[in-house]
Design an enzyme around this catalytic site. Structure first.
Site, PDB file in Angstrom:
ATOM      1  N   ARG A   1       0.818  -1.208   0.000  1.00 43.42           N
ATOM      2  CA  ARG A   1       0.000   0.000   0.000  1.00 43.42           C
ATOM      3  C   ARG A   1       0.854   1.260   0.000  1.00 43.42           C
ATOM      4  NH1 ARG A   1      -4.989  -1.886   3.973  1.00 43.42           N
ATOM      5  NH2 ARG A   1      -6.295  -2.717   2.300  1.00 43.42           N
TER       6      ARG A   1
ATOM      7  N   LYS B   1     -15.301 -15.991   6.046  1.00 42.52           N
ATOM      8  CA  LYS B   1     -16.736 -15.969   6.362  1.00 42.52           C
ATOM      9  C   LYS B   1     -17.585 -15.738   5.124  1.00 42.52           C
ATOM     10  CE  LYS B   1     -16.195 -14.313  11.122  1.00 42.52           C
ATOM     11  NZ  LYS B   1     -16.570 -13.252  12.093  1.00 42.52           N
TER      12      LYS B   1
ATOM     13  N   GLY C   1      -6.936  -6.844  -0.071  1.00 42.45           N
ATOM     14  CA  GLY C   1      -6.978  -7.579   1.185  1.00 42.45           C
ATOM     15  C   GLY C   1      -6.021  -8.754   1.229  1.00 42.45           C
TER      16      GLY C   1
ATOM     17  N   GLY D   1     -12.260  -4.364   0.992  1.00 43.95           N
ATOM     18  CA  GLY D   1     -13.620  -4.009   1.362  1.00 43.95           C
ATOM     19  C   GLY D   1     -14.237  -3.004   0.414  1.00 43.95           C
TER      20      GLY D   1
END
Length: 404
Positions: free
Chosen positions: A38, A203, A361, A385
Site C-alpha cells: 500500500r 466468512k 486484502g 472491502g
C-alpha cells in the site's frame, strides 16, 4: 470527478499545501512492515505532486486504535519506508492536528513531503456524529490549500478525512483512485465474457452481498476458503469442525438455487485438505494434514485448503475466461501446508489471457507472500472491502465526496 491531472494542468499545485489522504494501513510486526504494497501504491501520486512543487501533506489511518494515541499503531515506520521509496526524507508529525502537525507543515519547502501521525488517534476521524467529524475535518482543512483523495482502501468509510474534508477544500482524485475506479468499471459496466469470479476467505457472510450482485453479472463463480463449508453444508454434506455459519445456510441455499435458475455456473471444491486442528501460524511446523473428498469430510477434522483435484478444476474453470475477479484466499495460505490452493488460483490468473483483478486484502497479500510478480496480473487492488462494496452497487462515501 476531477483528477490530479486536472489540478496539475490548472497550475493549482506549485507552492501550495496539498493534503493527500492515502491508505497506508500496512501490516506490522512490532515496528517492522511485513507488506509495503500500500505504501508503494501511494508513491506515484505523492511523487507527482512533490515534483510539481507542492508542499505534500500525507495522512492515513493504521489499524484500529480507540480514538487516542497508541504507540503500536504509530505511522512512524511508514514515514521511514515512504521516504526510502521516494528517495527523500519525509518529515513526520507526532500528532494529527496539534502543535507538531502545524509546525511540521509550516516547515515544508516546495516539493517536500510530510506524514501526519495516525488519523484514528483522534476520535473525530471515525465519529458517527456529523458535528464531531466536521470539527476534526475543519482542523485538518486548516493545514492545507487543496485535497487529493488517493486512499482507495478507505473510500467506503464515512470518515472525516475521507468524506468531510473534501467538502472544505478544492479537491480531486489521485492517480490510484482513478485507476481503481477504471478497473472496477471493467467488472461492472464494460465486462468482457466469459466473466469468472473466484471467492474465498473465512466468512461467507462477508461475501453474501457481492454474490447477490454477481449472480446477475458473472458467468461462473468459484468458491473456496473457509466460506465454502457453509455451501457444502447447504448441499447436505458433513463438514466436521470446519468453519461454518449455520445462520447463513438458508441464504446460501437460495443463492445456489438462483444460480441454477439464471444459468450461472457455481463451482465448489471436490476435495479438501483437512487436519485435526488449526495450524500454528507462528511456528509453521508441519501439520497433520490429509486430503479427503469434499463430500466425505470426517467429523473430527476441519478443512484448511482446497485439495489437488479442486486446484485442477478451478484452474480449468479460469482458463477460458476473458475477465477474472479474485477476492479471498482458498485456504490458510500463511501456512505452507495449506497454501497450495491459493497458489493454484494465483497461477491460473497469471497463466490466463484474461483481464485479471486481484481484489485486495488477503488476496493481494497472498500474491506477494507467495512470491508472484505483481506485474503478471491485470490489476491488484489496494482495497478489499472498498472493491467488494463497489461491486455490490453501494455508494462509497469517499468517491461521492470527490464527485461533488
Amino acid at each position: 470527478m476531477k483528477t490530479i491531472d486536472d489540478l496539475l494542468a490548472e497550475g493549482q499545485v506549485a507552492g501550495r499545501r496539498v493534503f493527500v489522504r492515502a491508505d497506508l494501513n500496512v501490516p506490522l510486526s512490532g515496528a517492522a512492515i511485513t507488506d509495503d504494497g500500500r505504501i508503494r501504491a501511494a508513491v506515484p501520486t505523492v511523487r507527482r505532486l512533490a515534483e510539481a512543487g507542492a508542499k505534500v501533506i500525507v495522512a492515513s489511518h493504521l489499524g484500529r486504535p480507540k480514538g487516542a494515541p497508541d504507540p503500536q499503531f504509530s505511522l512512524a515506520p511508514v514515514a521511514a519506508r515512504l521516504g526510502e521509496l521516494l528517495g527523500t526524507k519525509v518529515a513526520f508529525a507526532a500528532d494529527t492536528v496539534g502543535d507538531s502537525a502545524r509546525a511540521t507543515v509550516a516547515g515544508l519547502a516546495d516539493g517536500q513531503v510530510a506524514l501526519l501521525e495516525n488519523l484514528r488517534f483522534n476520535a473525530g476521524e471515525t465519529a458517527k456524529d456529523d458535528a464531531e467529524r466536521g470539527a476534526f475535518a475543519d482542523l485538518l482543512a486548516g493545514l492545507a490549500d487543496a485535497y487529493v483523495g488517493d486512499g482507495f482502501g478507505a473510500v467506503h468509510r464515512k470518515h472525516a478525512s475521507v468524506y468531510d474534508l473534501p467538502a472544505r477544500l478544492p479537491h480531486a482524485a489521485g492517480g490510484l483512485i482513478a485507476t481503481e475506479v477504471g478497473v472496477l468499471k471493467k467488472l461492472t459496466e464494460e465486462v468482457q465474457r466469459p466473466y469468472v469470479v473466484a471467492l474465498g476467505g473465512a466468512k461467507v457472510s462477508d461475501k453474501l452481498a457481492v454474490i447477490d450482485q454477481l449472480l446477475g453479472k458473472a458467468d461462473r463463480i468459484l468458491v473456496g476458503g473457509g466460506m465454502v463449508f457453509t455451501f457444502l453444508k447447504a448441499q447436505g454434506h458433513e463438514v466436521g469442525k470446519s468453519l461454518l455459519q449455520e445462520d447463513q445456510l438458508p441464504v446460501v441455499t437460495e443463492y445456489l438455487e438462483r444460480a441454477r435458475a439464471k444459468g450461472v455456473e457455481f463451482v465448489l471444491p471436490v476435495d479438501a485438505v483437512v487436519a485435526p486442528a488449526f495450524p500454528d501460524l507462528k511456528t509453521k511446523a508441519p501439520a497433520d494434514a490429509t486430503t479427503v473428498a469434499a463430500d466425505a469430510i470426517p467429523a473430527d477434522v476441519l478443512g484448511l485448503d482446497i485439495g489437488p483435484e479442486s486446484r485442477k478444476l478451478f484452474a480449468a474453470k479460469l482458463a477460458d475466461a476473458a475477465t477474472i475477479f479474485w477476492n479471498g484466499p482458498m485456504g490458510v495460505f500463511e501456512h505452507p501446508d495449506f497454501a497450495d490452493g491459493t497458489r493454484a488460483v494465483a497461477q491460473a490468473l497469471v497463466d490466463s489471457a484474461a483481464f485479471s483483478v486481484v481484489g485486495g486484502g488477503d488476496s493481494a497479500a497472498a500474491v506477494r507472500i507467495l512470491g508472484f510478480d505483481e506485474n503478471a496480473f491485470g490489476h491488484i487492488s489496494t482495497g478489499g472491502g472498498a472493491s467488494l462494496e463497489y461491486l455490490e452497487g453501494k455508494t462509497l462515501p469517499g468517491l461521492a465526496a470527490l464527485e461533488n
